[in-house]
Motif scaffolding. Structure first.
Motif, PDB file in Angstrom:
ATOM      1  N   GLN A 592      47.813  38.084  15.300  1.00 21.00           N
ATOM      2  CA  GLN A 592      46.379  39.077  14.732  1.00 21.00           C
ATOM      3  C   GLN A 592      46.249  38.883  15.923  1.00 21.00           C
ATOM      4  OE1 GLN A 592      46.579  40.670  11.968  1.00 21.00           O
ATOM      5  NE2 GLN A 592      48.646  39.878  11.608  1.00 21.00           N
ATOM      6  N   LYS A 594      42.482  39.357  17.825  1.00 22.07           N
ATOM      7  CA  LYS A 594      41.069  38.851  17.238  1.00 22.07           C
ATOM      8  C   LYS A 594      39.949  39.272  18.324  1.00 22.07           C
ATOM      9  CE  LYS A 594      42.486  34.678  15.762  1.00 22.07           C
ATOM     10  NZ  LYS A 594      42.253  33.440  15.450  1.00 22.07           N
ATOM     11  N   ASN A 595      39.098  39.117  18.109  1.00 20.37           N
ATOM     12  CA  ASN A 595      37.919  38.642  18.502  1.00 20.37           C
ATOM     13  C   ASN A 595      38.820  37.308  19.053  1.00 20.37           C
ATOM     14  OD1 ASN A 595      36.257  40.305  19.519  1.00 20.37           O
ATOM     15  ND2 ASN A 595      33.764  39.039  18.101  1.00 20.37           N
TER      16      ASN A 595
END
Ligand SMILES: *[C@@H]1O[C@H](CO)[C@@H](O)[C@H](O)[C@H]1NC(C)=O
Ligand SMILES: *[C@@H]1O[C@H](CO)[C@@H](O)[C@H](O)[C@H]1NC(C)=O
Ligand SMILES: *[C@@H]1O[C@H](CO)[C@@H](O)[C@H](O)[C@H]1NC(C)=O
Ligand SMILES: *[C@@H]1O[C@H](CO)[C@@H](O)[C@H](O)[C@H]1NC(C)=O
Ligand SMILES: *[C@@H]1O[C@H](CO)[C@@H](O)[C@H](O)[C@H]1NC(C)=O
Ligand SMILES: *[C@@H]1O[C@H](CO)[C@@H](O)[C@H](O)[C@H]1NC(C)=O
Ligand SMILES: *[C@@H]1O[C@H](CO)[C@@H](O)[C@H](O)[C@H]1NC(C)=O
Ligand SMILES: *[C@@H]1O[C@H](CO)[C@@H](O)[C@H](O)[C@H]1NC(C)=O
Length: 827
Positions: A592, A594-595
């Motif tokens: 994933q 993500k940030n």
């Protein structure tokens, strides 16, 4: 009228970039990018003080490559051009040079003897012509002792240009020289000439409708039946026939017959068989034309001849180059079709619809002619000859659409080889040289072009001026201003895996299942064990990957990486192809994004900022290209909580002794770095001096030229200076392929090591890496022993995003700049 035309062209122009339904391989990305220092197996030749190695002539029989340069002619060993050579010095004498300067020509560039013609004449001699300080001269070269018979210099008028910068072309057929160039000092009188030999000297009529400020690029002899032997000429010239814009340049193909001896009264000593037609290389339905032909290569012989043309155009402020392919049959058809005629009444050109005289104007003397009492062109009736004189231009155009269009590049030369594959027939492989000194190797697959690779041929930017293929030696010779390069047509060893070998679609190479390596097809006796797929039907390739002995995921050992919690981690994934997509799995699940976690295309790395315990685990990187997916890299990441000793020095409770050690160390580092910066500044200045020669920004950015992708396969180029460590991947990678960060002046607290300014040249970054806020970063200790290397970047809390950007930029910059020394760069 003119404005309307301009508007129309603009409308068409704007359309081209928005139109997405173009069925055209627009600006394809080369699969591999190979920089100069990674070139393998190249040999080169140059002699100090000699420039402009422009004219290359192959003599496969005697295994010689003859090279015409500025005031020098060389006979090189075809097998290895770097071996000792024979030299003829042929200078324009001082008094000729003085005359040349007196006439206002440049004493540094024009008043020399540039060898522009060099071809075999008979069994014992070659014929050569040079510009001879703007007074062209020709002579014979005796091959026995490689000597110039310069006691008998012949006039080179019409055989060789006066001006070395002017286009020209020529060839010898049956001891007769056909040449196309300008006939006078001013370069105003174009001519297609036949000289030497037993026939009379033949010329073109000096009329704008015949030749109108032409720029000649190529000529080819094509053998025909029954006296239908022809010589074809390719050039650009100002169009006479366009109403829209008579300043417009168009590409042309022209013919003359070998047997032509001119007319008896009309067209005396002039070609009776001269015909020309417009050569169109344009994008269908768009009315966008490539009008300037830059080079033409003829493949095959006789009626099977195929011509590959290179075209340049400028659309808006974008330079665009294209390749078009023409069949001889299509050219012949146009020359047998309707003529164009200038209509006095309407003052414009249009199709001639009246009666065409017999024998047909512009045709060669064939069997039919002889049977009908026209034994030679001297016997052709005046009506035919008058028509021929007034109607050199055909009404139809020889039209093709580009096989390849590439923007921000000027193609200069082309050579084509036809290559037999294991089981998929033969393919045409194009070698295309550019004005910036790059070579594209491409294969035509079903009227589309796949660029196998792009190679940077020279250390300094300079155009590729000539290309010659030797089929016996399987090499390509490249002529340039600074020397001659010899390059293998195929280097299959550069494809290190089955995937790479197959996905490359290089027709010369196939995967040998037995030897488990990529091999050259024509060097292999048995093709039974060879695997190749140029057409590349993704499904089929996928099946093969499953069947074959591909290094499976089990075989690819994970690399162990240990990181301190809170630091940033860069996991490189070496994708060998510019066309591949990368995909990461984390503990066998898709990652994933993500940030604080992203894939950096420029770095070809997964970047994870602020690593926490949850980020520990398996990481695997997959490469996906043409529907084929395989694992390229695996990591086992462990995250530890404790901060190593070195880093503790930064915390508040550090003791004074350590502070002093640190201060002294940093001071020393700063001093060193100051020295480095001064040195680099000097280097930079040199770089800036050469700035105009650098590859411009945009063309560098088109493809993600990333860090050297195959450090394990790195072999230093033979041409490279052994002292020059720049671009050596060893400086970037640990042996396991992890990215190495070289501690440097980023540590310097007062920022003196940070690069001072931007420089004025786009795409030419500073060598110093340029982290502009170094005091806010600190590079942690680097643990790079053997197979266990990793990077730990410890950042000031608020700076991470910015740092990554900087890291990416600075590494990219080093990448773009061929001359940076990583030892002295900082990241
Ligand atoms: C010859 O080479 C020099 C530099 O090597 C270059 O400046 C010049 O333009 C070249 N001249 C021709 C006619 O190619
Ligand atoms: C040309 O070079 C090859 C390879 O180095 C060598 O074997 C051969 O003898 C050379 N030929 C001549 C004529 O020097
Ligand atoms: C030739 O060029 C050099 C360097 O540009 C110049 O100094 C010299 O005066 C020139 N010679 C002549 C005869 O023009
Ligand atoms: C080749 O041409 C040269 C120059 O005309 C001549 O001297 C020589 O005898 C010719 N050689 C043969 C074998 O005809
Ligand atoms: C070539 O050189 C040899 C020996 O130097 C000499 O005998 C011969 O006459 C020369 N041949 C020619 C064509 O000049
Ligand atoms: C035709 O030309 C050939 C040589 O080109 C010559 O031998 C023959 O006599 C000529 N015939 C006539 C009828 O002129
Ligand atoms: C291509 O050539 C033109 C004309 O010589 C030049 O102005 C332009 O800068 C060149 N473009 C590139 C991308 O090199
Ligand atoms: C990584 O660590 C594992 C055990 O933690 C070990 O078995 C393996 O050999 C290590 N791999 C390398 C490449 O050092």
């Amino acid at each position: 009228m003119g404005t309307a035309c301009l508007l129309l062209m603009l409308a068409v122009l704007s359309g081209i970039f928005s139109e997405t339904s173009l069925c055209l391989n627009w600006d394809p990305v080369p699969r591999k990018t190979i920089l100069f220092n990674n070139l393998k197996d190249i040999k080169s030749f140059s002699k100090i003080g000699v420039f402009n190695y422009t004219t290359l002539t192959l003599d496969e029989e005697n295994k010689k490559l003859y090279v015409g340069a500025r005031e020098a002619i060389f006979a090189l060993n075809m097998t290895d051009v770097s071996q000792n050579s024979k030299l003829i010095v042929w200078e324009a004498p001082p008094e000729k040079k003085a005359e040349c300067i007196q006439k206002g020509k440049n004493n540094q560039s024009e008043c020399f003897n540039y060898i522009r013609f060099l071809q075999r004449y008979n069994e014992t001699h070659m014929y050569t012509c040079g510009t001879y300080a703007f007074q062209p001269k020709c002579s014979y070269i005796s091959l026995e002792n490689f000597t110039l018979e310069d006691l008998v210099l012949e006039d080179g008028k019409g055989k060789c240009p006066y001006d070395p910068a002017k286009g020209h072309t020529g060839l010898i057929v049956d001891k007769e020289l056909y040449s196309a160039t300008f006939n006078n000092f001013l370069g105003t009188e174009p001519v297609i000439l036949r000289n030497l030999g037993q026939h009379r000297v033949m010329k073109t009529e000096y009329l704008p409708s015949w030749l109108n400020e032409p720029d000649f690029v190529a000529s080819t002899f094509v053998e025909g039946n029954w006296g239908d032997d022809k010589i074809y000429f390719f050039f650009s010239e100002r169009a006479v026939e366009l109403d829209c814009d008579n300043e417009q340049v168009v590409a042309r193909v022209a013919q003359v017959c070998k047997g032509d001896v001119g007319g008896a009264r009309t067209l005396q000593k002039k070609w009776t068989s001269f015909l020309k037609a417009r050569l169109l290389c344009s994008i269908p339905h768009q009315h966008v034309h490539f009008n300037k032909v830059q080079a033409v290569f003829a493949l095959g012989n006789g009626q099977e001849t195929i011509f590959f043309g290179i075209f340049q155009a400028r659309w808006g402020d974008v330079d665009v180059s294209a390749v078009c392919r023409y069949n001889l049959a299509d050219i012949t058809k146009v020359f047998n079709g309707p003529f164009k005629e200038f209509r006095e009444s309407a003052q414009k050109w249009g199709r001639y619809t009246g009666q065409i005289p017999t024998p047909r104007p512009g045709s060669c003397i064939t069997k039919w002619h002889q049977e009908n009492g026209f034994n030679s062109s001297l016997q052709l009736p005046d009506i035919t000859l008058n028509f021929a004189k007034k109607h050199p231009l055909m009404d139809d155009q020889v039209s093709e659409q580009p096989l390849l269009v590439k923007k921000n590049v000027n193609f200069t030369q082309i050579a084509v080889d036809r290559v037999d594959t294991v089981s998929q027939g033969s393919y045409e492989v194009l070698f295309i040289g550019t004005a910036e000194g790059w070579l594209y190797k491409a294969v035509i697959v079903k009227s589309e072009v796949h660029i196998i690779e792009e190679l940077q041929l020279f250390e300094t930017i300079q155009p590729v001026e000539s290309l010659k293929i030797s089929h016996t030696e399987k090499v390509l010779y490249i002529g340039s201003r600074s020397g001659v390069i010899q390059l293998l047509l195929a280097d299959c060893s550069k494809y290190s895996s089955f995937q790479d070998c197959t996905l490359a679609r290089d027709p010369y190479c196939a995967w040998d299942r037995e030897g488990r390596m990529c091999v050259q097809v024509d060097r292999h006796f048995s093709t039974l064990s060879l695997e190749q797929d140029i057409l590349q039907n993704p499904r089929r390739v996928g099946e093969k990957f499953h069947q074959s002995l591909v290094p499976s995921s089990d075989k690819l050992k994970p690399k162990n990486v240990t990181v301190v919690a809170g630091s940033s981690l860069v996991l490189p994934c070496q994708i060998v192809s510019n066309l591949a997509q990368t995909q990461w799995l984390f503990n066998d699940h898709s990652l994933q994004l993500k940030n604080g976690l992203h894939f950096d295309r420029q770095l070809c790395s997964l970047v994870i900022e602020d690593v926490g315990p949850s980020e520990a685990g398996h990481y695997s990187c997959f490469s996906e290209e043409a529907g084929v997916k395989f694992m390229a890299e695996r990591y086992q990441v462990s995250v530890v909580a404790s901060v190593p000793v070195f880093m503790e020095a930064r915390t508040q409770e550090l003791n004074l002794g350590l502070v002093w050690v640190l201060v002294i160390t940093l001071g020393a580092v700063c001093l060193l770095l100051l020295g480095a910066v001064l040195y680099l500044r000097r280097r930079l200045k040199e770089q800036l001096g050469k700035g105009a020669e650098m590859k411009p920004l945009e063309s560098t950015l088109v493809y993600p030229i990333s860090l050297p992708k195959e450090p394990r396969n790195f072999v230093p180029s033979k041409m490279a200076d052994p002292e020059d460590k720049f671009w050596d991947p060893v400086n970037y990678y640990y042996s396991d392929g992890s990215l190495k960060i070289v501690p440097g002046h980023a540590l310097c607290p007062n920022g003196s090591a940070a690069s001072p300014t931007s420089n004025g040249i786009p795409g030419q970054p500073l060598p110093t890496g340029a982290l502009h806020s170094p005091s806010r970063l600190s590079i942690g200790n680097i643990r790079g022993s053997g197979s266990n290397g990793y990077i730990r970047l410890n950042l000031g809390t608020e700076e991470r995003g910015e740092f990554n950007e900087e890291l990416r930029k600075s590494i990219k910059q080093r990448n773009v700049l061929p001359d940076a020394n990583p030892e002295e760069s900082s990241v």
